[in-house]
Each structure stands twice: as structure tokens, then as C-alpha cells.
Design a protein around this motif. Sequence first.
Motif: not given
Length: 297
Positions: A163, A173, A176-179, A181-183, A186
Motif C-alpha cells: 500500500h 495508522l 488513528t486506525g487509518r492512513s 484510504d488504508v485502514t 488491511q
Amino acid sequence: MRELVVLGTASQVPTRHRNHNGYLLRFDDEVILFDPGEGTQRQMLLAGLAVTPLTRICITHFHGDHSLGLPGVLQRISLDRVPHPVPVHYPAGGQEFYDRLRYATSYWDNADIVPSPVGAAFVAETSAGRLTALPLRHSIETYGYRLTEPDSRRMLPERLAAHGISGPAVGELQRTGRSGDVTLEQVSAARPGQSMAFVMDTGLCDNVFALADGVDVLVIESTFRAEDAALAAQVGHLTAGQAAAVARQCGVRQLVLTHFSQRYPDPSGFLDEARREFDGPIVIAEDLLRVPFPARR
């Protein structure tokens, strides 16, 4: 490092080969001393352990074989000028005993010892996870302890690379649990937390099972053998078979039996009895033994 260092394995009467109780748990940065009986300070020396790393002390109850080493350990913490606070957890109803042990003799008190009495709703957040306590069934107020690490996630380098995530974005990531569109889900895998229960001096009761439920390591007393089960029930203790049956019913991964009566000179009988109830790894504790945590599930 995650391991249990066994400092003493006797019950009321020590023997030539078994000191009074004492158990040191290393769980990464958390270092907990459980039930320092008489002679614990010397046993720590023999095991190559210092008091400075101790982050807390847990007392299950105020019988001498579980607490008479507390004054020496606290005085050594003071002598070494341990720079951080050291909480001491103990049954709230035993406050008078704690007060006597805290200042059993005269010394220069240079340490920040934090009394932390335990009640039925006790919870403490530690660097390793949540430390809880539940009352047990013994002749005096007694608590068992459980340390539970929270579940987390393990980052997978190949998925991060796929990714295009690297450097500070990895930290974002995780926080916050996200960067973009990538969770987090994933690019990581679930990592179940580990757990350990410490159960001393009790007859069978619901809280023994509650403490032991699904733990990776169960350290539990097995004072008696099956032929003395009636005596065990009378004085509020377990047999090796009962302790092993708890491990089987609770899905324990590794069983550590300890707190052996001096009436049994051959420890192999405890293993034979326990093996009839539990087919997982069993450790018959010996003084100065190091017991590593099992690998994660």
C-alpha cells in the motif's frame, strides 16, 4: 522478556530444598513480586534479581509464608533508593498487618512505597495490562490476582509495502486506525493479549475458575495430594488434582503447580496426579526455576 521466576515453593514449613513463597513476574516493563515470604531477598540474590526494576508488589494474604519477606524487600528498595513509586497491593482487611510489616524495624525510609489495599472490585492499570483481584476461600481474607494484556494488532510489512505506507504514516495508522484510504485492518493482523493468574491458599470456589479462565499461565497452589483431600478442604487448600482440573476446565495453556506441603518429600507424585486431569504443559515449581511464557496463540 516474559517469564516467571520462582523464588520459593514451600507452604507453611520450609524445607532444605524449598524456601517460603516468592514469585517474580517479568512482563515486558512490568515487574511484579508476588507473595514475598521469609527469605525472599536472599532468593532474589541467588536468582540474580535486583529490587530496582520492581514496579509493584502483590500480597494474597497475611500468613507468614506469603508476607514475612515484605519488610526486607521494602527496606532494600529504600536502601537502593529506587527512583519510582512502588505500589503494594494487599487485602484491605489486613491493614494492621501491612502497617506492622511496613515498619517492622528502624531504617532510613528513602522510597516511595504506595499502599494500595485490595477489595472485591480492585482494578489497576499497568504497563502490561489490567491487574484485577478476586476474593478466595481461605481461613483469612485472601485474594487471587490476574494480569490481562489487551488485544492489539501486529503490523505486516509486506502489506504496508503493497500500500506504499512507510515512515511516519505507519505511526499515524497505528494511532488513528487509518492512513488515507488504508485502514489498520488491511495492513495488520490480530494479536491476542496474554494473561496470567496467581492463585494461592484457597479451597475450590467460583473465583478460582474466574481468575483462571483462559489464561496463558496459571500459577496455583497444590498444597496437598489426593489422599489428603479431606484435610485440604478443611483448611482451605487445593490438591494437585483439583488444581489440574481447574486448568482443564478453564482452558489454561500452561499450569504451574507450587506451594507444596513438607509432608511429601517426592514432588513427582504431584505431577502424576495432575497429569490425570490435565494434558497440557505442567511445571512442578522448584526454587529458582525460570518459567518462560508460552508463545502467543
